[in-house]
Design a protein around this motif. Structure first.
Motif, PDB file in Angstrom:
ATOM      1  N   LYS A  37       0.835  -1.206   0.000  1.00 34.35           N
ATOM      2  CA  LYS A  37       0.000   0.000   0.000  1.00 34.35           C
ATOM      3  C   LYS A  37       0.867   1.253   0.000  1.00 34.35           C
ATOM      4  CE  LYS A  37      -3.960   0.277   1.749  1.00 34.35           C
ATOM      5  NZ  LYS A  37      -5.151   0.459   2.598  1.00 34.35           N
ATOM      6  N   GLN A  44       3.202   7.707  -8.840  1.00 33.38           N
ATOM      7  CA  GLN A  44       2.598   8.887  -9.450  1.00 33.38           C
ATOM      8  C   GLN A  44       2.708   8.752 -10.961  1.00 33.38           C
ATOM      9  OE1 GLN A  44       1.042  11.299  -7.827  1.00 33.38           O
ATOM     10  NE2 GLN A  44       1.472  10.417  -5.823  1.00 33.38           N
ATOM     11  N   LYS A  51      -3.791   6.342 -14.108  1.00 27.83           N
ATOM     12  CA  LYS A  51      -4.490   6.633 -12.854  1.00 27.83           C
ATOM     13  C   LYS A  51      -5.604   5.608 -12.608  1.00 27.83           C
ATOM     14  CE  LYS A  51      -3.473  11.600 -12.885  1.00 27.83           C
ATOM     15  NZ  LYS A  51      -4.044  12.957 -12.928  1.00 27.83           N
ATOM     16  N   ILE A  52      -6.246   5.197 -13.680  1.00 26.61           N
ATOM     17  CA  ILE A  52      -7.301   4.178 -13.530  1.00 26.61           C
ATOM     18  C   ILE A  52      -6.700   2.871 -13.022  1.00 26.61           C
ATOM     19  CG2 ILE A  52      -8.956   2.756 -14.811  1.00 26.61           C
ATOM     20  CD1 ILE A  52      -9.415   5.155 -16.648  1.00 26.61           C
ATOM     21  N   THR A  54      -3.834   2.471 -11.332  1.00 22.56           N
ATOM     22  CA  THR A  54      -3.391   2.590  -9.940  1.00 22.56           C
ATOM     23  C   THR A  54      -4.583   2.617  -8.985  1.00 22.56           C
ATOM     24  OG1 THR A  54      -3.281   4.996 -10.257  1.00 22.56           O
ATOM     25  CG2 THR A  54      -1.228   3.742 -10.502  1.00 22.56           C
ATOM     26  N   THR A  55      -5.705   3.212  -9.447  1.00 21.00           N
ATOM     27  CA  THR A  55      -6.921   3.190  -8.618  1.00 21.00           C
ATOM     28  C   THR A  55      -7.407   1.753  -8.418  1.00 21.00           C
ATOM     29  OG1 THR A  55      -7.566   5.393  -9.397  1.00 21.00           O
ATOM     30  CG2 THR A  55      -9.283   4.028  -8.427  1.00 21.00           C
ATOM     31  N   ASN A  56      -7.362   0.966  -9.512  1.00 22.74           N
ATOM     32  CA  ASN A  56      -7.760  -0.443  -9.406  1.00 22.74           C
ATOM     33  C   ASN A  56      -6.847  -1.195  -8.437  1.00 22.74           C
ATOM     34  OD1 ASN A  56      -9.877  -0.156 -11.172  1.00 22.74           O
ATOM     35  ND2 ASN A  56      -8.735  -0.834 -12.969  1.00 22.74           N
ATOM     36  N   ASN A  58      -5.178   0.072  -5.918  1.00 23.52           N
ATOM     37  CA  ASN A  58      -5.497   0.490  -4.549  1.00 23.52           C
ATOM     38  C   ASN A  58      -6.785  -0.181  -4.060  1.00 23.52           C
ATOM     39  OD1 ASN A  58      -3.599   2.586  -3.358  1.00 23.52           O
ATOM     40  ND2 ASN A  58      -3.898   3.419  -5.406  1.00 23.52           N
ATOM     41  N   ARG A  59      -7.765  -0.276  -4.971  1.00 23.09           N
ATOM     42  CA  ARG A  59      -9.028  -0.907  -4.582  1.00 23.09           C
ATOM     43  C   ARG A  59      -8.803  -2.397  -4.245  1.00 23.09           C
ATOM     44  NH1 ARG A  59     -12.076  -3.805  -7.598  1.00 23.09           N
ATOM     45  NH2 ARG A  59     -11.130  -3.027  -9.532  1.00 23.09           N
ATOM     46  N   ASP A  62      -7.224  -2.700  -0.926  1.00 20.50           N
ATOM     47  CA  ASP A  62      -8.226  -2.567   0.137  1.00 20.50           C
ATOM     48  C   ASP A  62      -9.018  -3.868   0.308  1.00 20.50           C
ATOM     49  OD1 ASP A  62      -7.431   0.018   0.567  1.00 20.50           O
ATOM     50  OD2 ASP A  62      -8.958   0.902  -0.751  1.00 20.50           O
TER      51      ASP A  62
END
Length: 400
Positions: A37, A44, A51-52, A54-56, A58-59, A62
């Protein structure tokens, strides 16, 4: 590459957690998850698609947090077996999430490579346009000057003729001190500047060629890093799967036979526990090189993760030929490996799936080979297993 390393560490910790259900392993797994994490928080990327991804990631990290909370709650309960048990379902969820993260990370690596290539291409295009514009400007100035001098005296006409033929070394000489002499001096000054511009242009062209060559080297290096395991140099899981898909299509077209070998190093965890991870990495690297040296250059070797390797043998004439290759792998891997004055002797368990005799799809072939490997593990070291049908063919061949 740091994200990929963090995911590989977390994958190995999750495997150990599901295997042993130990509080200490849980603590190590939570630490590996926290490190992942942190790496995701540091990542960056400017491209919206990145960004999509990296968002995936991170999700999915989680989601792993929630699954680890469930594991913490069940760690003191009696272990259950089976795919439909709570433990089995957690293991499946862990594997799906980690695999999804690996696929997103591979997409992220390709995106970074494409972004770098696009940037270099834009720089190259801008440089070429600049050179073209500069050449056009110089050409227009030269043509304009030539027209003006052709309307003057014969000496000026001869001088312009020399310049138009590329002679920039011989200036125009006017004996008389008059306006034509001043004009000749100015023309000579322009000729000198044109010579300097030509030299700069050649130097800039050389720089562009050097930058292009460097870009090609960087692109090749990034492609290699994206497709190969950073420790052993073998194909990574995703790259191996792409290679196998291509190989299966080739076998279908040419009616060739092939075989999938699933190789696991026996008791490798004891090496890590007793000698440390640095020596463990040395053992993995040595084993990978020995496996690769045991097969043909046309065969495909990959590392799925941890101490698991896969080999695609193509083409093969009969199943007995596969047995000979396996015997060679066992002989090559068996010699002791010296780690900090300690001798490590490896044994392997190998599962085999035959194409097209056992299956014709990549996923099915890997699963069959994996299942056969686990059957081979029931024997103490250096054992291998075929499917029942293939084993009968081996027996017939040996009898013959």
């Amino acid at each position: 590459m740091q994200l990929e390393s963090a995911i590989d560490v977390l994958r190995s910790r999750l495997w150990a957690l599901q295997e042993f259900q130990d509080k200490e392993v849980l603590t190590q797994t939570l630490a590996a998850h926290q490190q992942l994490k942190q790496k995701l928080a540091e990542a960056q990327f400017l491209a919206p698609t990145a960004k999509i991804l990296t968002t995936n990631l991170n999700r999915q990290a989680d989601s792993l947090s929630a699954l680890l909370d469930l594991t913490r709650q069940q760690i003191n309960t009696s272990p259950q077996r089976g795919i439909t048990s709570a433990r089995g379902m957690l293991t499946t969820r862990f594997n799906i999430t980690i695999q999804s993260m690996s696929e997103d990370l591979t997409s992220l690596q390709h995106l970074v490579i494409d972004s770098l290539a696009e940037q270099q291409s834009q720089i190259l295009s801008t440089t070429i346009l600049f050179l073209l514009a500069g050449s056009i400007v110089v050409l227009l100035v030269t043509i304009s000057t030539l027209k003006a001098f052709r309307e003057s005296l014969h000496h000026m006409t001869i001088g312009i003729g020399r310049v138009s033929q590329g002679d920039l070394e011989n200036p125009i000489e006017i004996v008389h001190s008059n306006e034509l002499a001043q004009l000749a001096q100015k023309f000579n000054a322009m000729t000198r500047k044109l010579k300097e511009t030509t030299i700069k242009k050649e130097a800039l062209q050389g720089e562009v060629a050097a930058q292009t060559k460097q870009l090609k080297r960087q692109t090749q290096k990034l492609k290699y890093v994206a497709e190969h395991d950073d420790l052993t140099g073998l194909y990574s899981r995703s790259a191996f799967e792409r290679q196998i898909d291509t190989a299966i299509a080739r076998c279908q077209r040419t009616q060739m036979h092939a075989a999938m070998l699933f190789i696991d190093l026996d008791k490798f965890k004891q090496v890590n526990d007793n000698l440390g991870h640095d020596n463990g990495d040395k053992v993995l690297l040595t084993a990978a090189r020995r496996i690769q040296n045991s097969v043909r250059s046309s065969d495909i070797c990959g590392r799925l993760g941890g101490d698991e390797f896969v080999v695609w043998l193509e083409p093969i004439n009969d199943i007995a030929e596969v047995s000979l290759v396996i015997d060679k792998i066992i002989r090559q891997v068996s010699p002791p490996i010296i780690c900090d004055r300690n001798s490590v002797s490896l044994t392997v368990s190998i599962g085999v799936a035959k194409y097209p005799g056992d299956e014709v799809s990549r996923l099915s072939l890997i699963k069959i080979a994996d299942d056969n490997m686990y059957q081979a593990k029931q024997v103490n070291g250096n054992s291998y297993r075929f499917t029942e049908q293939a084993a009968q063919q081996v027996d017939k061949s040996e009898t013959g």
